[in-house]
Design a protein around this motif. Structure first.
Motif, PDB file in Angstrom:
ATOM      1  N   PRO A  36       1.002  -1.106  -0.175  1.00 42.97           N
ATOM      2  CA  PRO A  36      -0.104   0.160   0.029  1.00 42.97           C
ATOM      3  C   PRO A  36       0.856   1.378   0.092  1.00 42.97           C
ATOM      4  CG  PRO A  36       0.033  -1.013   2.159  1.00 42.97           C
ATOM      5  CD  PRO A  36       0.737  -2.021   1.126  1.00 42.97           C
ATOM      6  N   LYS A  37       2.116   1.343   0.257  1.00 46.25           N
ATOM      7  CA  LYS A  37       2.708   2.532   0.274  1.00 46.25           C
ATOM      8  C   LYS A  37       3.717   2.626  -0.747  1.00 46.25           C
ATOM      9  CE  LYS A  37       3.059   2.465   5.427  1.00 46.25           C
ATOM     10  NZ  LYS A  37       4.064   2.319   6.649  1.00 46.25           N
ATOM     11  N   VAL A  38       3.728   1.863  -1.929  1.00 46.21           N
ATOM     12  CA  VAL A  38       4.335   1.845  -2.942  1.00 46.21           C
ATOM     13  C   VAL A  38       3.531   2.286  -4.116  1.00 46.21           C
ATOM     14  CG1 VAL A  38       5.812   0.591  -4.528  1.00 46.21           C
ATOM     15  CG2 VAL A  38       5.876  -0.083  -2.150  1.00 46.21           C
ATOM     16  N   PRO A  39       3.997   3.409  -4.849  1.00 47.87           N
ATOM     17  CA  PRO A  39       3.174   3.965  -6.173  1.00 47.87           C
ATOM     18  C   PRO A  39       3.085   2.684  -7.053  1.00 47.87           C
ATOM     19  CG  PRO A  39       5.257   5.021  -5.854  1.00 47.87           C
ATOM     20  CD  PRO A  39       5.048   4.100  -4.561  1.00 47.87           C
ATOM     21  N   VAL A  40       1.944   2.796  -7.737  1.00 44.47           N
ATOM     22  CA  VAL A  40       1.754   1.741  -8.797  1.00 44.47           C
ATOM     23  C   VAL A  40       1.462   2.441 -10.101  1.00 44.47           C
ATOM     24  CG1 VAL A  40       0.310  -0.247  -9.788  1.00 44.47           C
ATOM     25  CG2 VAL A  40       0.747  -0.020  -7.122  1.00 44.47           C
ATOM     26  N   ARG A  41       2.302   2.215 -11.288  1.00 45.60           N
ATOM     27  CA  ARG A  41       1.978   2.642 -12.357  1.00 45.60           C
ATOM     28  C   ARG A  41       1.846   1.521 -13.437  1.00 45.60           C
ATOM     29  NH1 ARG A  41       6.213   7.343 -13.786  1.00 45.60           N
ATOM     30  NH2 ARG A  41       4.350   8.089 -14.955  1.00 45.60           N
ATOM     31  N   THR A  42       0.945   1.744 -14.458  1.00 51.70           N
ATOM     32  CA  THR A  42       0.618   0.882 -15.448  1.00 51.70           C
ATOM     33  C   THR A  42       1.094   1.630 -16.747  1.00 51.70           C
ATOM     34  OG1 THR A  42      -1.895   1.978 -15.529  1.00 51.70           O
ATOM     35  CG2 THR A  42      -1.233  -0.097 -14.090  1.00 51.70           C
ATOM     36  N   SER A  43       1.254   0.764 -17.511  1.00 53.82           N
ATOM     37  CA  SER A  43       1.894   0.883 -19.166  1.00 53.82           C
ATOM     38  C   SER A  43       1.208   0.005 -19.978  1.00 53.82           C
ATOM     39  CB  SER A  43       3.438   1.201 -19.409  1.00 53.82           C
ATOM     40  OG  SER A  43       3.644   1.330 -20.483  1.00 53.82           O
ATOM     41  N   GLY A  44       0.379   0.261 -20.848  1.00 59.92           N
ATOM     42  CA  GLY A  44      -0.254  -0.649 -21.956  1.00 59.92           C
ATOM     43  C   GLY A  44      -0.904   0.113 -23.078  1.00 59.92           C
ATOM     44  N   ARG A  45      -1.921  -0.515 -23.727  1.00 60.59           N
ATOM     45  CA  ARG A  45      -2.229   0.063 -25.009  1.00 60.59           C
ATOM     46  C   ARG A  45      -2.805   1.438 -24.725  1.00 60.59           C
ATOM     47  NH1 ARG A  45      -7.597  -2.573 -27.859  1.00 60.59           N
ATOM     48  NH2 ARG A  45      -8.497  -1.652 -26.013  1.00 60.59           N
ATOM     49  N   ASP A  46      -3.557   1.936 -23.635  1.00 55.38           N
ATOM     50  CA  ASP A  46      -4.249   3.153 -23.636  1.00 55.38           C
ATOM     51  C   ASP A  46      -3.282   4.141 -23.243  1.00 55.38           C
ATOM     52  OD1 ASP A  46      -6.901   2.033 -24.318  1.00 55.38           O
ATOM     53  OD2 ASP A  46      -7.145   1.497 -22.235  1.00 55.38           O
ATOM     54  N   THR A  47      -2.278   3.609 -22.381  1.00 58.45           N
ATOM     55  CA  THR A  47      -1.198   4.732 -21.990  1.00 58.45           C
ATOM     56  C   THR A  47       0.152   3.932 -21.900  1.00 58.45           C
ATOM     57  OG1 THR A  47      -2.901   6.028 -20.866  1.00 58.45           O
ATOM     58  CG2 THR A  47      -0.404   6.537 -20.188  1.00 58.45           C
ATOM     59  N   VAL A  48       1.078   4.512 -22.733  1.00 62.45           N
ATOM     60  CA  VAL A  48       2.463   3.708 -22.709  1.00 62.45           C
ATOM     61  C   VAL A  48       3.360   4.597 -22.213  1.00 62.45           C
ATOM     62  CG1 VAL A  48       4.006   2.797 -24.308  1.00 62.45           C
ATOM     63  CG2 VAL A  48       1.633   2.217 -24.773  1.00 62.45           C
ATOM     64  N   LEU A  49       3.880   4.261 -21.365  1.00 60.61           N
ATOM     65  CA  LEU A  49       4.971   5.476 -20.599  1.00 60.61           C
ATOM     66  C   LEU A  49       6.525   4.925 -21.185  1.00 60.61           C
ATOM     67  CD1 LEU A  49       4.186   4.360 -16.713  1.00 60.61           C
ATOM     68  CD2 LEU A  49       3.357   6.321 -18.348  1.00 60.61           C
ATOM     69  N   ALA A  50       7.115   5.910 -21.542  1.00 59.52           N
ATOM     70  CA  ALA A  50       8.212   6.139 -22.112  1.00 59.52           C
ATOM     71  C   ALA A  50       9.406   5.748 -21.277  1.00 59.52           C
ATOM     72  CB  ALA A  50       8.655   7.156 -22.962  1.00 59.52           C
ATOM     73  N   SER A  51       9.190   6.203 -19.881  1.00 65.47           N
ATOM     74  CA  SER A  51      10.119   6.002 -18.774  1.00 65.47           C
ATOM     75  C   SER A  51       9.464   6.136 -17.413  1.00 65.47           C
ATOM     76  CB  SER A  51      11.600   6.914 -18.972  1.00 65.47           C
ATOM     77  OG  SER A  51      11.001   8.245 -18.869  1.00 65.47           O
ATOM     78  N   VAL A  52      10.204   5.681 -16.617  1.00 66.19           N
ATOM     79  CA  VAL A  52       9.838   5.901 -15.040  1.00 66.19           C
ATOM     80  C   VAL A  52      11.210   6.150 -14.435  1.00 66.19           C
ATOM     81  CG1 VAL A  52       7.885   4.316 -15.013  1.00 66.19           C
ATOM     82  CG2 VAL A  52       9.946   3.547 -14.468  1.00 66.19           C
ATOM     83  N   GLY A  53      10.861   6.870 -12.995  1.00 67.98           N
ATOM     84  CA  GLY A  53      11.994   7.300 -12.147  1.00 67.98           C
ATOM     85  C   GLY A  53      12.845   6.073 -11.437  1.00 67.98           C
ATOM     86  N   ALA A  54      13.901   6.352 -10.915  1.00 68.94           N
ATOM     87  CA  ALA A  54      14.614   5.430 -10.126  1.00 68.94           C
ATOM     88  C   ALA A  54      14.073   5.194  -8.928  1.00 68.94           C
ATOM     89  CB  ALA A  54      16.195   5.795 -10.021  1.00 68.94           C
ATOM     90  N   ALA A  55      13.221   5.878  -8.177  1.00 67.56           N
ATOM     91  CA  ALA A  55      12.616   5.458  -7.146  1.00 67.56           C
ATOM     92  C   ALA A  55      11.710   4.256  -6.816  1.00 67.56           C
ATOM     93  CB  ALA A  55      11.746   6.746  -6.480  1.00 67.56           C
ATOM     94  N   PRO A  56      11.537   3.621  -5.824  1.00 64.89           N
ATOM     95  CA  PRO A  56      10.883   2.362  -5.706  1.00 64.89           C
ATOM     96  C   PRO A  56       9.184   2.403  -6.103  1.00 64.89           C
ATOM     97  CG  PRO A  56      12.268   2.563  -3.576  1.00 64.89           C
ATOM     98  CD  PRO A  56      12.360   3.946  -4.535  1.00 64.89           C
ATOM     99  N   ALA A  57       8.878   1.576  -7.036  1.00 66.28           N
ATOM    100  CA  ALA A  57       7.551   1.713  -7.611  1.00 66.28           C
ATOM    101  C   ALA A  57       7.227   0.252  -8.222  1.00 66.28           C
ATOM    102  CB  ALA A  57       7.411   2.975  -8.672  1.00 66.28           C
ATOM    103  N   LEU A  58       6.075   0.161  -8.272  1.00 65.67           N
ATOM    104  CA  LEU A  58       5.502  -1.143  -9.039  1.00 65.67           C
ATOM    105  C   LEU A  58       5.170  -0.664 -10.391  1.00 65.67           C
ATOM    106  CD1 LEU A  58       3.583  -3.114  -6.244  1.00 65.67           C
ATOM    107  CD2 LEU A  58       5.794  -3.894  -7.520  1.00 65.67           C
ATOM    108  N   VAL A  59       5.638  -1.237 -11.557  1.00 64.06           N
ATOM    109  CA  VAL A  59       5.414  -0.760 -12.876  1.00 64.06           C
ATOM    110  C   VAL A  59       4.750  -2.023 -13.754  1.00 64.06           C
ATOM    111  CG1 VAL A  59       6.103  -0.065 -15.236  1.00 64.06           C
ATOM    112  CG2 VAL A  59       7.259   0.843 -12.954  1.00 64.06           C
TER     113      VAL A  59
END
Length: 707
Positions: free
Chosen positions: A505-528
């Motif tokens: 619950p304390k970790v940010p969650v980011r999604t990347s798929g057909r609707d929104t494709v992320l080019a990059s994410v930061g170096a901080a702890p996160a679930l992608v």
């Protein structure tokens, strides 16, 4: 097979004579009479219907009319009015009247079509009067002889119409971009240092050969990690140092952006252009013109850039040729790899086929000696690759955590430990929330009562809907056991993100798929959470770990390339993870005894491709043999098959049922007969079209999906 038209064509059995104005039947002639007709046509001076003054010297323009029909796959002669003489040069766009008839000395009908002048002639061998050019649309010479020759080669290889290939090669005209001057060409840069190419045994030598002006051909197995864009940029820079041009084709805009950034850092601004759809039609045409005019000699782009008219081309490069984006979805469906191979052979350029894995086509190029392998030694591979671990079906069956929450205990442990050091990538093969539902009692797949499509859940607590027709299924019951309870058969990316978000619950969650494709994410702890092909690059040293879920979903696809594609998808995600010596680890949920899983664990994609190629050779499947698919209504497929004059040794596989009530037939020929198969298919299509056609039939050479 259709050939060039010298102002028209006379059929030997009462055929059709065609010019820009006319289309009429000719009575039967003997061979001698036909010769007399043609000789008279050669002596005749070009005439127009209103006696307009014609250009001096070369009053005939041979035009490629943009019709895109196989039975009209030829050139047509038009008269050049004197007023258009200076502008109507080979390669320019023109507008012509096509399909008109002459009745009692007057022209009737016909429509205006765009086209390209391919050459100017002193005379035409068409006996009748020639229609004049209607308009010169632009004085920009966009269809150069070299580009026209390439388009013809591609059309012949894929049994397609030349006009269709030209429409893929030459972008639509933007008048404002043509009026703007292009920048002055920059002088050649100095040859670059090897950089990370030093990790490959023959890497520095390959760069030196390009810088000398040689034409080396290589299949490059890139090491995992973030360095491949810079290595590709150095190969381009070495080619520019020799005074030649370079072209690199990549699968998507994100890969192009990485190569663009690496080239800008290495060479500075203005020495290359990006050709992608994201730039917009006008800006893309402006950049294309800069290449065509010779102002810029380096191009990086997506699939359409394979035809870029780079001056004095010295290198063609393709990254990740297994990506389906490299296959053109429009007729005649050329693949970027084959187009660049044609260019390398015809224009005598260097060739670089790169990727984190190797396709069977790449392995065949090495096996045949057409290209040489360019790979690193095993110690370099071990230093660059992350630690790969597996969890098989038996392990998950014994794991209480896997039975309760889909993820085994090892996955939770790897994720928890890695989040203390950086981001964690989770690859999920399916998008959506719950893309497949099943009966909670008997586990039979849940299907729509109206169309038998699979049922899916689009959000938590929502009604199940059909994935095909979209109808809600609130009153669904199982036809097998009568049960009303549903369970998830396949879990999608959104549901996985929701589950992991609750677990951490304390970790940010980011999604990347057909609707929104992320080019990059930061170096901080996160679930992608990402679907295959949409994994963003992590800043800094890369991801601390990666989870590759539901490996069976990639391996169980009914496709000849399922194993190759699964390995390619896994390697693309694993290559974004830090090396094992820096704590990077990858956990793949798949049966560890399977060949692609073992290839990933050992990081041996080349060995996997060699074994796949050996199996293809034993079964006589592509690329060892060439294959064509013919798809359409049963009667239309049978009609085309009756007109085919297939080369000796052709195997007929099918026909078998295809979607939408169609049938699909596969034709396979032995090595060396591919050109004959393409010619036979094109001739049969032309014969069918001249008979009146009927239902359309889709013909595809070298199909990527043969089941």
């Amino acid at each position: 097979m259709a050939g060039r038209s010298r102002g028209g064509r006379v059929g030997q059995d009462g055929g059709t004579v065609r010019s820009g104005w006319q289309d009429w039947r000719v009575s039967e002639h003997s061979g001698e009479q036909l010769s007399l007709v043609r000789e008279a046509a050669r002596r005749a001076k070009p005439r127009t219907w209103r006696g307009a003054p014609l250009a001096e010297g070369t009053p005939v323009a041979r035009v490629l009319v943009d019709k895109g029909l196989l039975h009209l796959d030829q050139f047509f002669d038009y008269a050049v009015p004197a007023a258009m003489d200076a502008d109507a040069q080979p390669g320019v766009r023109v507008r012509v009247r096509f399909g008109a008839r002459v009745v009692k000395g007057r022209r009737e009908g016909g429509t205006l079509h765009d086209g390209f002048i391919v050459e100017r002639l002193a005379e035409s061998d068409f006996a009748g009067p020639l229609a004049p050019l209607a308009q010169v649309l632009s004085t920009e010479r966009v269809l150069t002889p070299r580009l026209l020759a390439l388009c013809r080669l591609v059309a012949d290889r894929y049994a397609g119409a030349l006009a269709d290939v030209v429409s893929l090669a030459v972008p639509p005209r933007m008048a404002r971009a043509e009026r703007e001057p292009s920048p002055e060409p920059a002088p050649p840069p100095p040859a670059p240092a090897p950089g990370t190419w030093a990790r490959y045994g023959t890497g520095p030598g390959y760069l030196q050969a390009l810088a000398r002006g040689d034409t080396p051909r290589a299949v490059w197995l890139a090491l995992p990690g973030p360095h491949w864009p810079a290595e590709l940029a150095r190969a381009i820079a070495a080619t520019l140092a020799s005074g030649r041009g370079a072209l690199a084709v990549l699968p998507d805009g994100r890969a192009v952006a990485r190569a663009d950034a690496a080239l800008t850092e290495l060479l500075g601004e203005g020495r290359h252009v990006m050709l992608t759809a994201d730039a917009g039609p006008e800006e893309r045409y402006r950049r294309w013109l800069a290449v065509s005019r010779g102002a810029v000699r380096a191009v990086v782009g997506t699939r359409a850039a394979m035809f870029a008219p780079v001056a004095d081309l010295g290198l063609v490069a393709l990254w990740d040729d297994g990506d389906s984006s490299h296959a053109e979805p429009h007729a005649p469906y050329p693949h970027a790899r084959d187009v660049l191979m044609l260019r390398a052979a015809e224009e005598r350029t260097g060739f670089l086929l790169g990727g984190l894995t190797s396709t069977v086509e790449g392995a065949q190029l090495v096996d045949s000696g057409w290209a040489l392998p360019l790979a690193a030694a095993r110690e370099q591979v071990r230093a660059a690759a992350p630690l790969i671990r597996t969890v098989g079906d038996a392990d998950q069956a014994r794991d209480a955590a896997a039975r309760a929450a889909r993820l085994p205990s090892l996955a939770w442990q790897v994720t928890r430990d890695a989040l203390a050091r950086g981001p964690v990538l989770v690859q999920v093969p399916r998008r959506g929330y719950v893309p497949r539902l099943a009966c909670g009692n008997c586990r039979a797949a849940a299907r729509c009562a109206a169309c038998s499509g699979p049922l899916e859940l689009r959000e938590q607590g929502g009604l199940p809907h059909c994935g095909w027709c979209g109808r809600p299924a609130a009153d669904w019951h199982c036809p097998e056991c009568g049960g009303f309870k549903l369970r998830a058969q396949v879990v999608g990316a959104r549901r996985t993100a929701e589950e992991l978000g609750r677990a951490f619950p304390k970790v940010p969650v980011r999604t990347s798929g057909r609707d929104t494709v992320l080019a990059s994410v930061g170096a901080a702890p996160a679930l992608v959470i990402a679907t295959p092909g949409a994994e963003p690059v992590a800043d800094g040293p890369g991801y601390a770990a990666a989870l590759l879920l539901d490996g069976w979903a990639l391996l169980n696809r009914p496709d000849l390339r399922a194993a190759e594609e699964a390995l390619r998808r896994w390697a693309a995600a694993a290559a974004l993870v830090r090396p094992a010596q820096e704590g990077g680890s990858v956990l793949v949920l798949a049966e560890p005894t399977l060949r692609p899983v073992q290839a990933l664990v050992r990081w041996d994609p080349a060995g996997h491709a060699v074994r796949e190629l050996a199996e293809r050779a034993e079964l006589r499947f592509p690329p060892v043999s060439r294959m064509a698919s013919v798809t359409g209504p049963a009667a239309a497929v049978a009609e085309l098959l009756a007109l085919l004059r297939l080369p000796p040794g052709t195997d007929q596989l099918g026909p078998v049922p295809a979607p939408n009530g169609a049938e699909r037939l596969l034709l396979r020929v032995p090595p060396g007969s591919g050109a004959a198969l393409a010619a036979a298919l094109k001739s049969a299509q032309i014969a069918r079209a001249t008979r009146g056609g009927g239902d359309p039939v889709a013909v595809r050479l070298d199909p990527t999906d043969i089941g």
